[in-house]
Design an enzyme around this catalytic site. Structure first.
Site, short mmCIF file in Angstrom:
data_model
loop_
_atom_site.label_atom_id
_atom_site.label_comp_id
_atom_site.label_asym_id
_atom_site.label_seq_id
_atom_site.Cartn_x
_atom_site.Cartn_y
_atom_site.Cartn_z
N SER A 109 -5.75 9.55 4.84
CA SER A 109 -6.94 10.40 4.52
C SER A 109 -6.84 11.69 5.47
O SER A 109 -7.27 11.34 6.60
CB SER A 109 -8.28 9.69 4.63
OG SER A 109 -9.32 10.61 4.49
N HIS A 155 -4.64 11.50 0.71
CA HIS A 155 -6.21 11.46 0.13
C HIS A 155 -6.66 12.56 0.53
O HIS A 155 -6.75 12.89 1.69
CB HIS A 155 -6.64 10.00 0.62
CG HIS A 155 -7.81 9.89 -0.01
ND1 HIS A 155 -7.86 9.26 -1.29
CD2 HIS A 155 -9.10 9.85 0.42
CE1 HIS A 155 -9.15 9.11 -1.79
NE2 HIS A 155 -9.96 9.38 -0.65
N ASP A 193 -10.26 14.34 0.58
CA ASP A 193 -11.77 14.10 0.25
C ASP A 193 -12.43 15.56 0.00
O ASP A 193 -12.42 16.23 1.01
CB ASP A 193 -12.44 13.44 1.57
CG ASP A 193 -12.03 11.85 1.51
OD1 ASP A 193 -12.30 11.09 0.37
OD2 ASP A 193 -11.45 11.04 2.31
N MET A 208 -16.28 16.95 -0.24
CA MET A 208 -17.44 16.56 -0.23
C MET A 208 -18.36 18.00 -0.47
O MET A 208 -18.08 18.88 0.45
CB MET A 208 -17.93 16.13 1.37
CG MET A 208 -17.02 14.83 1.35
SD MET A 208 -17.28 14.24 3.18
CE MET A 208 -16.32 12.88 3.13
N HIS A 221 -10.35 13.01 -4.20
CA HIS A 221 -11.65 12.26 -4.40
C HIS A 221 -12.86 13.17 -4.29
O HIS A 221 -12.89 13.69 -3.22
CB HIS A 221 -11.72 11.09 -3.44
CG HIS A 221 -12.81 10.34 -3.40
ND1 HIS A 221 -13.04 9.46 -2.36
CD2 HIS A 221 -13.99 10.19 -4.43
CE1 HIS A 221 -14.56 8.81 -2.86
NE2 HIS A 221 -14.75 9.14 -3.80
N MET A 249 -16.27 13.79 -4.20
CA MET A 249 -17.62 13.27 -4.02
C MET A 249 -18.74 14.35 -4.01
O MET A 249 -19.25 14.66 -2.93
CB MET A 249 -17.72 12.59 -2.26
CG MET A 249 -16.85 11.27 -2.28
SD MET A 249 -16.59 10.66 -0.64
CE MET A 249 -15.30 11.73 -0.01
N MET A 253 -15.13 2.14 -2.85
CA MET A 253 -15.78 2.41 -1.36
C MET A 253 -15.89 1.38 -0.57
O MET A 253 -16.91 0.53 -0.84
CB MET A 253 -16.83 3.58 -1.73
CG MET A 253 -16.47 4.82 -2.09
SD MET A 253 -15.03 5.44 -1.42
CE MET A 253 -15.77 5.91 0.16
N GLY A 280 -18.96 10.01 2.96
CA GLY A 280 -19.60 10.99 3.59
C GLY A 280 -18.95 11.29 4.80
O GLY A 280 -19.05 12.31 5.43
N PHE A 281 -18.45 10.33 5.74
CA PHE A 281 -18.13 10.44 7.19
C PHE A 281 -16.83 9.40 7.41
O PHE A 281 -16.67 8.38 6.62
CB PHE A 281 -19.08 10.24 8.38
CG PHE A 281 -20.27 10.96 7.80
CD1 PHE A 281 -20.39 12.34 8.57
CD2 PHE A 281 -21.49 10.77 7.22
CE1 PHE A 281 -21.23 13.38 8.36
CE2 PHE A 281 -22.47 11.52 7.03
CZ PHE A 281 -22.50 12.65 7.84
N GLY A 282 -15.98 10.07 8.13
CA GLY A 282 -14.70 9.17 8.42
C GLY A 282 -15.14 8.34 9.59
O GLY A 282 -16.17 8.45 10.31
N GLY A 283 -14.07 7.32 10.13
CA GLY A 283 -14.34 6.66 11.28
C GLY A 283 -15.59 5.42 11.02
O GLY A 283 -15.81 4.97 11.98
N ASP A 315 -11.03 2.42 0.33
CA ASP A 315 -11.49 3.54 1.09
C ASP A 315 -12.52 3.16 2.11
O ASP A 315 -13.87 3.17 1.49
CB ASP A 315 -11.67 4.89 0.47
CG ASP A 315 -11.64 6.05 1.03
OD1 ASP A 315 -11.35 5.88 2.54
OD2 ASP A 315 -12.13 7.22 0.61
N GLY A 316 -11.97 3.24 3.12
CA GLY A 316 -13.42 2.98 4.24
C GLY A 316 -13.02 1.96 5.30
O GLY A 316 -12.89 0.86 4.95
N GLY A 317 -12.93 2.29 6.35
CA GLY A 317 -12.79 1.28 7.50
C GLY A 317 -11.41 0.48 7.30
O GLY A 317 -11.24 -0.51 8.08
N SER A 338 -8.56 6.99 10.30
CA SER A 338 -8.19 6.86 11.69
C SER A 338 -7.43 5.68 11.81
O SER A 338 -6.79 5.49 13.03
CB SER A 338 -9.78 6.43 12.62
OG SER A 338 -10.41 5.31 11.82
#
Length: 227
Positions: free
Chosen positions: A19, A44, A46, A48, A77, A79, A148, A153-156, A182-184, A205
């Site tokens: 990402s 990827h 993103d 926003m 993506h 969003m 998701m 809305g936010f990375g990490g 996508d996410g964590g 990350s």
């Protein structure tokens, strides 16, 4: 748009999509070149708008520049609210996939038709709270689903464990549908998503916090394959 559509990895094929939201924006072109050399499968991207999600990110001019840095598929993506108004611009700028949020589309069926007409692969993204039933009515127009595993809305952010069951439900209902998550997604979580049935893994990350991108991508692939 006159370009061939990319091939989306099949459910038994593992793909890692770093990402770019977690990249160093001071040297974004170099980051893309490094990821390409490191064996990334997709990139990827993103987008926003500060309305659908409480954050702003990168957009069309940046995508157009990055398209010149790599031949890797760029997985865009969106969003954003009212994505239909910008589909053509993102396709022209170099998107290979256009993924829209189901929650942001008033006429999802039409939106997916428009994405294909632009020569891009079409993805549908579901927020953590969104049920999977709506996929039934657009499954013939989807090239993949994006689950998701954080609130966008936010990375990490940390992986939401409840989403693992959603992945498994989609895989059971649609055995031939590629599932992106996508996410964590990191070394300690990718196996959960893979075991449930995901095969395309967005990692921010999980890649960019590592000193060697090639080693990180290879390790993520191994963990996903080993389950």
């Amino acid at each position: 748009m006159g370009k061939p559509m990319i091939t989306v990895p099949k459910p038994k094929e593992i793909a890692i999509a770093p990402s770019l939201l977690s990249a160093d924006f001071c040297k974004l072109g170099a980051e893309v070149e490094d990821l390409t050399a490191a064996g990334a499968d997709w990139l990827h991207f993103d987008v926003m708008d500060g309305r659908f999600v409480p954050n702003l990110s990168i957009g069309i001019p940046v995508l157009s520049c990055l398209r010149k840095c790599t031949k890797l598929p760029i997985d865009v993506h969106l969003m954003i609210v009212e994505p239909d108004s910008l589909l053509g611009a993102f396709a022209k700028a170099g998107a290979d996939t256009l993924t829209v949020q189901a929650e942001a589309c008033t006429h999802l069926h039409r939106t997916l038709q428009n994405i294909h007409a632009l020569g891009c692969r079409a993805g549908v993204s579901l927020n953590p709270h969104t049920p999977i039933d709506l996929l039934e009515y657009v499954i013939d127009l989807m090239d993949f689903v994006l689950v998701m595993t954080v609130n966008p809305g936010f990375g990490g952010q940390s992986y939401i464990d409840a989403c693992t069951a959603k992945i498994a439900q989609i895989r059971e209902r649609y055995p031939e549908l590629p599932i992106e998550v996508d996410g964590g997604i990191k070394f300690d979580t990718i196996s959960r998503a893979a075991k449930a049935g995901a095969n395309i893994f967005v990692s921010g990350s999980g890649v960019f916090s590592q000193p060697d991108y090639k080693v990180a991508i290879a390790q993520l692939k191994k963990l996903a394959a080993d389950k």
